[in-house]
Design a protein around this motif. Sequence first.
Motif, PDB file in Angstrom:
ATOM      1  N   GLU A 292       0.830  -1.205   0.000  1.00 31.42           N
ATOM      2  CA  GLU A 292       0.000   0.000   0.000  1.00 31.42           C
ATOM      3  C   GLU A 292       0.866   1.257   0.000  1.00 31.42           C
ATOM      4  OE1 GLU A 292      -3.353   2.348  -0.107  1.00 31.42           O
ATOM      5  OE2 GLU A 292      -3.220   0.187  -0.410  1.00 31.42           O
ATOM      6  N   GLU A 293       1.944   1.259   0.785  1.00 26.05           N
ATOM      7  CA  GLU A 293       2.816   2.425   0.866  1.00 26.05           C
ATOM      8  C   GLU A 293       3.534   2.698  -0.459  1.00 26.05           C
ATOM      9  OE1 GLU A 293       5.398   1.525   4.136  1.00 26.05           O
ATOM     10  OE2 GLU A 293       3.832   1.856   5.636  1.00 26.05           O
ATOM     11  N   ARG A 294       3.773   1.638  -1.232  1.00 24.45           N
ATOM     12  CA  ARG A 294       4.558   1.798  -2.462  1.00 24.45           C
ATOM     13  C   ARG A 294       3.714   1.782  -3.733  1.00 24.45           C
ATOM     14  NH1 ARG A 294       9.842  -1.709  -2.283  1.00 24.45           N
ATOM     15  NH2 ARG A 294      10.476  -0.019  -3.642  1.00 24.45           N
ATOM     16  N   LYS A 295       2.407   1.767  -3.610  1.00 26.93           N
ATOM     17  CA  LYS A 295       1.554   1.594  -4.784  1.00 26.93           C
ATOM     18  C   LYS A 295       1.666   2.733  -5.795  1.00 26.93           C
ATOM     19  CE  LYS A 295      -2.765   3.504  -3.026  1.00 26.93           C
ATOM     20  NZ  LYS A 295      -4.123   3.191  -2.637  1.00 26.93           N
ATOM     21  N   ASN A 296       2.057   3.917  -5.367  1.00 29.67           N
ATOM     22  CA  ASN A 296       2.164   5.052  -6.278  1.00 29.67           C
ATOM     23  C   ASN A 296       3.580   5.277  -6.806  1.00 29.67           C
ATOM     24  OD1 ASN A 296      -0.597   5.674  -6.132  1.00 29.67           O
ATOM     25  ND2 ASN A 296      -0.278   6.755  -4.213  1.00 29.67           N
ATOM     26  N   GLU A 297       4.516   4.416  -6.423  1.00 32.26           N
ATOM     27  CA  GLU A 297       5.875   4.546  -6.931  1.00 32.26           C
ATOM     28  C   GLU A 297       5.924   4.058  -8.373  1.00 32.26           C
ATOM     29  OE1 GLU A 297       8.768   2.578  -4.512  1.00 32.26           O
ATOM     30  OE2 GLU A 297       8.216   3.692  -2.715  1.00 32.26           O
ATOM     31  N   PRO A 298       6.780   4.689  -9.183  1.00 28.43           N
ATOM     32  CA  PRO A 298       6.885   4.209 -10.562  1.00 28.43           C
ATOM     33  C   PRO A 298       7.439   2.786 -10.589  1.00 28.43           C
ATOM     34  CG  PRO A 298       8.565   5.868 -10.092  1.00 28.43           C
ATOM     35  CD  PRO A 298       7.669   5.795  -8.893  1.00 28.43           C
ATOM     36  N   SER A 299       6.969   2.007 -11.536  1.00 35.55           N
ATOM     37  CA  SER A 299       7.434   0.625 -11.628  1.00 35.55           C
ATOM     38  C   SER A 299       8.555   0.507 -12.649  1.00 35.55           C
ATOM     39  CB  SER A 299       6.278  -0.303 -12.001  1.00 35.55           C
ATOM     40  OG  SER A 299       5.740   0.080 -13.245  1.00 35.55           O
ATOM     41  N   ILE A 300       9.318  -0.542 -12.518  1.00 35.88           N
ATOM     42  CA  ILE A 300      10.415  -0.850 -13.437  1.00 35.88           C
ATOM     43  C   ILE A 300      10.071  -2.159 -14.117  1.00 35.88           C
ATOM     44  CG2 ILE A 300      12.878  -1.372 -13.632  1.00 35.88           C
ATOM     45  CD1 ILE A 300      13.241   0.163 -10.971  1.00 35.88           C
ATOM     46  N   PRO A 301      10.121  -2.201 -15.438  1.00 31.74           N
ATOM     47  CA  PRO A 301       9.831  -3.462 -16.118  1.00 31.74           C
ATOM     48  C   PRO A 301      10.782  -4.572 -15.650  1.00 31.74           C
ATOM     49  CG  PRO A 301       9.992  -1.666 -17.699  1.00 31.74           C
ATOM     50  CD  PRO A 301      10.435  -1.130 -16.373  1.00 31.74           C
ATOM     51  N   PHE A 302      10.261  -5.771 -15.540  1.00 34.09           N
ATOM     52  CA  PHE A 302      11.040  -6.916 -15.066  1.00 34.09           C
ATOM     53  C   PHE A 302      12.314  -7.079 -15.884  1.00 34.09           C
ATOM     54  CE2 PHE A 302      12.208 -11.386 -14.983  1.00 34.09           C
ATOM     55  CZ  PHE A 302      12.213 -11.647 -13.626  1.00 34.09           C
ATOM     56  N   GLU A 303      12.204  -6.955 -17.227  1.00 31.32           N
ATOM     57  CA  GLU A 303      13.350  -7.162 -18.110  1.00 31.32           C
ATOM     58  C   GLU A 303      14.459  -6.150 -17.837  1.00 31.32           C
ATOM     59  OE1 GLU A 303      10.170  -6.824 -19.188  1.00 31.32           O
ATOM     60  OE2 GLU A 303       9.787  -8.946 -19.574  1.00 31.32           O
ATOM     61  N   LYS A 304      14.081  -4.955 -17.428  1.00 30.86           N
ATOM     62  CA  LYS A 304      15.080  -3.929 -17.115  1.00 30.86           C
ATOM     63  C   LYS A 304      15.709  -4.187 -15.749  1.00 30.86           C
ATOM     64  CE  LYS A 304      15.827   1.024 -17.043  1.00 30.86           C
ATOM     65  NZ  LYS A 304      15.234   2.352 -17.167  1.00 30.86           N
ATOM     66  N   ALA A 305      14.913  -4.624 -14.802  1.00 33.68           N
ATOM     67  CA  ALA A 305      15.423  -4.885 -13.464  1.00 33.68           C
ATOM     68  C   ALA A 305      16.296  -6.131 -13.427  1.00 33.68           C
ATOM     69  CB  ALA A 305      14.263  -5.036 -12.484  1.00 33.68           C
ATOM     70  N   PHE A 306      15.956  -7.124 -14.245  1.00 34.81           N
ATOM     71  CA  PHE A 306      16.690  -8.385 -14.279  1.00 34.81           C
ATOM     72  C   PHE A 306      16.994  -8.761 -15.724  1.00 34.81           C
ATOM     73  CE2 PHE A 306      13.991  -8.437 -10.495  1.00 34.81           C
ATOM     74  CZ  PHE A 306      14.937  -8.667  -9.511  1.00 34.81           C
ATOM     75  N   PRO A 307      17.943  -8.050 -16.349  1.00 35.69           N
ATOM     76  CA  PRO A 307      18.231  -8.356 -17.755  1.00 35.69           C
ATOM     77  C   PRO A 307      18.888  -9.733 -17.885  1.00 35.69           C
ATOM     78  CG  PRO A 307      19.784  -6.734 -16.899  1.00 35.69           C
ATOM     79  CD  PRO A 307      18.751  -6.978 -15.823  1.00 35.69           C
ATOM     80  N   LEU A 308      18.583 -10.406 -18.983  1.00 34.80           N
ATOM     81  CA  LEU A 308      19.211 -11.698 -19.266  1.00 34.80           C
ATOM     82  C   LEU A 308      20.644 -11.445 -19.690  1.00 34.80           C
ATOM     83  CD1 LEU A 308      16.386 -13.519 -21.261  1.00 34.80           C
ATOM     84  CD2 LEU A 308      17.090 -13.918 -18.898  1.00 34.80           C
ATOM     85  N   LYS A 309      21.547 -12.232 -19.166  1.00 32.05           N
ATOM     86  CA  LYS A 309      22.934 -12.102 -19.557  1.00 32.05           C
ATOM     87  C   LYS A 309      23.134 -12.853 -20.862  1.00 32.05           C
ATOM     88  CE  LYS A 309      24.647 -11.602 -14.879  1.00 32.05           C
ATOM     89  NZ  LYS A 309      25.515 -12.123 -13.836  1.00 32.05           N
ATOM     90  N   SER A 310      23.790 -12.200 -21.787  1.00 28.21           N
ATOM     91  CA  SER A 310      24.033 -12.878 -23.069  1.00 28.21           C
ATOM     92  C   SER A 310      25.168 -13.893 -22.887  1.00 28.21           C
ATOM     93  CB  SER A 310      24.377 -11.870 -24.163  1.00 28.21           C
ATOM     94  OG  SER A 310      25.543 -11.144 -23.789  1.00 28.21           O
ATOM     95  N   LYS A 311      25.014 -15.020 -23.548  1.00 28.46           N
ATOM     96  CA  LYS A 311      26.028 -16.087 -23.421  1.00 28.46           C
ATOM     97  C   LYS A 311      27.175 -15.773 -24.369  1.00 28.46           C
ATOM     98  CE  LYS A 311      22.679 -19.618 -22.251  1.00 28.46           C
ATOM     99  NZ  LYS A 311      22.124 -20.911 -22.611  1.00 28.46           N
TER     100      LYS A 311
END
Length: 82
Positions: free
Chosen positions: A61-80
């Motif tokens: 509830e306290e954080r509901k108005n904070e901007p969100s970060i797309p999952f892919e940006k927060a946890f990018p896949l490492k290229s092999k």
Amino acid sequence: MSTFPTITLQDLKKHGTKALPKRQAAYLIVNSKMHSVVVPFDDYEMLMEMIEDFEDMQAIEERKNEPSIPFEKAFPLKSKKK
């Protein structure tokens, strides 16, 4: 407020765990005053889970108005590397 049975330290000294009511909370009386509440372990676990769930809901509830970060940006896949 519900009424629970009461036990004293003297009860515990004299009867050990047999002084505790089965599967029910009880007030522990020390020096003629309510000191603690003794609850069955399963009830304690349930209460702790409920408190944790409530704290999680509060944080959401306290954080509901904070901007969100797309999952892919927060946890990018490492290229092999080959």
